[in-house]
Scaffold this motif. Structure first.
Motif, PDB file in Angstrom:
ATOM      1  N   GLU A   1       0.985  -1.469  -0.617  1.00 23.59           N
ATOM      2  CA  GLU A   1       0.318  -0.065   0.415  1.00 23.59           C
ATOM      3  C   GLU A   1       0.863   0.961  -0.062  1.00 23.59           C
ATOM      4  O   GLU A   1       0.577   2.532  -0.580  1.00 23.59           O
ATOM      5  CB  GLU A   1      -0.965  -0.147   0.593  1.00 23.59           C
ATOM      6  CG  GLU A   1      -1.965   1.389   0.867  1.00 23.59           C
ATOM      7  CD  GLU A   1      -3.568   1.415   1.777  1.00 23.59           C
ATOM      8  OE1 GLU A   1      -3.810   2.160   2.003  1.00 23.59           O
ATOM      9  OE2 GLU A   1      -2.887  -0.232   2.770  1.00 23.59           O
ATOM     10  N   ALA A   2       1.538   1.628   0.950  1.00 22.01           N
ATOM     11  CA  ALA A   2       3.128   2.355   0.816  1.00 22.01           C
ATOM     12  C   ALA A   2       3.376   2.439  -0.360  1.00 22.01           C
ATOM     13  O   ALA A   2       3.346   3.516  -1.844  1.00 22.01           O
ATOM     14  CB  ALA A   2       3.872   2.472   1.756  1.00 22.01           C
ATOM     15  N   LEU A   3       3.930   1.845  -1.063  1.00 23.78           N
ATOM     16  CA  LEU A   3       4.078   1.973  -2.473  1.00 23.78           C
ATOM     17  C   LEU A   3       3.101   1.909  -4.060  1.00 23.78           C
ATOM     18  O   LEU A   3       3.613   3.296  -4.436  1.00 23.78           O
ATOM     19  CB  LEU A   3       4.748   0.265  -2.320  1.00 23.78           C
ATOM     20  CG  LEU A   3       6.138   0.364  -4.362  1.00 23.78           C
ATOM     21  CD1 LEU A   3       6.612   1.560  -4.604  1.00 23.78           C
ATOM     22  CD2 LEU A   3       6.591  -0.981  -4.841  1.00 23.78           C
ATOM     23  N   GLN A   4       2.055   1.594  -3.758  1.00 23.50           N
ATOM     24  CA  GLN A   4       1.820   2.439  -4.327  1.00 23.50           C
ATOM     25  C   GLN A   4       0.886   3.713  -4.243  1.00 23.50           C
ATOM     26  O   GLN A   4       0.718   4.603  -5.133  1.00 23.50           O
ATOM     27  CB  GLN A   4       0.187   1.609  -3.903  1.00 23.50           C
ATOM     28  CG  GLN A   4      -1.285   1.682  -4.679  1.00 23.50           C
ATOM     29  CD  GLN A   4      -2.367   0.856  -4.625  1.00 23.50           C
ATOM     30  OE1 GLN A   4      -2.449  -0.039  -3.777  1.00 23.50           O
ATOM     31  NE2 GLN A   4      -3.709   1.963  -5.261  1.00 23.50           N
ATOM     32  N   TRP A   5       1.274   4.533  -2.855  1.00 19.96           N
ATOM     33  CA  TRP A   5       0.678   5.885  -2.571  1.00 19.96           C
ATOM     34  C   TRP A   5       1.687   6.013  -2.872  1.00 19.96           C
ATOM     35  O   TRP A   5       1.539   7.286  -3.659  1.00 19.96           O
ATOM     36  CB  TRP A   5       0.536   5.805  -1.027  1.00 19.96           C
ATOM     37  CG  TRP A   5      -0.051   7.236  -0.706  1.00 19.96           C
ATOM     38  CD1 TRP A   5      -0.909   7.390  -0.710  1.00 19.96           C
ATOM     39  CD2 TRP A   5       1.523   7.678   0.015  1.00 19.96           C
ATOM     40  NE1 TRP A   5      -0.399   8.708  -0.111  1.00 19.96           N
ATOM     41  CE2 TRP A   5       0.784   8.871   0.189  1.00 19.96           C
ATOM     42  CE3 TRP A   5       2.503   7.553   0.215  1.00 19.96           C
ATOM     43  CZ2 TRP A   5       1.144  10.197   0.767  1.00 19.96           C
ATOM     44  CZ3 TRP A   5       3.195   8.590  -0.070  1.00 19.96           C
ATOM     45  CH2 TRP A   5       2.401   9.648   0.930  1.00 19.96           C
ATOM     46  N   ALA A   6       3.230   5.858  -3.051  1.00 14.37           N
ATOM     47  CA  ALA A   6       3.670   7.055  -3.314  1.00 14.37           C
ATOM     48  C   ALA A   6       3.726   6.932  -5.027  1.00 14.37           C
ATOM     49  O   ALA A   6       3.967   7.985  -5.743  1.00 14.37           O
ATOM     50  CB  ALA A   6       5.721   5.720  -2.805  1.00 14.37           C
ATOM     51  N   MET A   7       3.575   5.563  -5.482  1.00 13.97           N
ATOM     52  CA  MET A   7       3.856   5.936  -6.848  1.00 13.97           C
ATOM     53  C   MET A   7       2.785   6.929  -7.388  1.00 13.97           C
ATOM     54  O   MET A   7       2.823   7.472  -8.548  1.00 13.97           O
ATOM     55  CB  MET A   7       3.707   4.624  -7.613  1.00 13.97           C
ATOM     56  CG  MET A   7       4.918   3.662  -6.863  1.00 13.97           C
ATOM     57  SD  MET A   7       3.661   1.641  -8.214  1.00 13.97           S
ATOM     58  CE  MET A   7       4.128   2.077  -9.491  1.00 13.97           C
ATOM     59  N   GLU A   8       1.543   6.770  -7.124  1.00 15.52           N
ATOM     60  CA  GLU A   8       0.509   7.704  -6.849  1.00 15.52           C
ATOM     61  C   GLU A   8       0.507   8.655  -7.184  1.00 15.52           C
ATOM     62  O   GLU A   8       0.363   9.652  -8.157  1.00 15.52           O
ATOM     63  CB  GLU A   8      -0.711   7.599  -6.425  1.00 15.52           C
ATOM     64  CG  GLU A   8      -1.875   5.911  -7.111  1.00 15.52           C
ATOM     65  CD  GLU A   8      -2.782   5.170  -6.152  1.00 15.52           C
ATOM     66  OE1 GLU A   8      -3.062   5.778  -4.809  1.00 15.52           O
ATOM     67  OE2 GLU A   8      -3.442   4.201  -6.348  1.00 15.52           O
ATOM     68  N   ASN A   9       0.851   9.354  -6.246  1.00 15.73           N
ATOM     69  CA  ASN A   9       1.495  10.800  -5.340  1.00 15.73           C
ATOM     70  C   ASN A   9       2.696  11.533  -6.670  1.00 15.73           C
ATOM     71  O   ASN A   9       2.774  12.514  -7.192  1.00 15.73           O
ATOM     72  CB  ASN A   9       2.137  10.867  -4.511  1.00 15.73           C
ATOM     73  CG  ASN A   9       0.638  10.886  -3.669  1.00 15.73           C
ATOM     74  OD1 ASN A   9       0.079  11.429  -3.941  1.00 15.73           O
ATOM     75  ND2 ASN A   9       0.050  10.069  -2.505  1.00 15.73           N
ATOM     76  N   MET A  10       3.953  10.491  -7.044  1.00 12.97           N
ATOM     77  CA  MET A  10       4.804  10.790  -7.522  1.00 12.97           C
ATOM     78  C   MET A  10       4.524  11.108  -8.394  1.00 12.97           C
ATOM     79  O   MET A  10       5.165  11.549  -9.862  1.00 12.97           O
ATOM     80  CB  MET A  10       6.570   9.900  -7.347  1.00 12.97           C
ATOM     81  CG  MET A  10       7.219  10.048  -6.048  1.00 12.97           C
ATOM     82  SD  MET A  10       7.597  11.779  -5.465  1.00 12.97           S
ATOM     83  CE  MET A  10       8.695  12.135  -6.947  1.00 12.97           C
TER      84      MET A  10
END
Length: 63
Positions: free
Chosen positions: A18-27
């Motif tokens: 979930e953290a990786l997904q959030w980081a990818m979406e935001n970046m």
């Protein structure tokens, strides 16, 4: 980008996904970044062979 207060997850690996997904979406929204990395061996294995991790199918599809 900062951190986010995630709700409780089934495992640490679920939180990592979930953290990786959030980081990818935001970046991807805020920059032209096209490369992401992790030092989580399970996450790397999961991305390389998603069929071995059926319980993460929905999360991997988003990534």
């Amino acid at each position: 980008m900062g951190t986010r207060n995630f709700t409780w997850r089934e495992s640490a690996l679920h939180s990592e996904v979930e953290a990786l997904q959030w980081a990818m979406e935001n970046m991807l929204q805020h920059s032209t970044c096209q490369s992401f990395g992790t030092d989580c061996k399970e996450m790397i294995a999961m991305i390389k062979e998603p069929h071995v991790w059926p319980s993460f199918a929905t999360e991997l599809e988003r990534i």
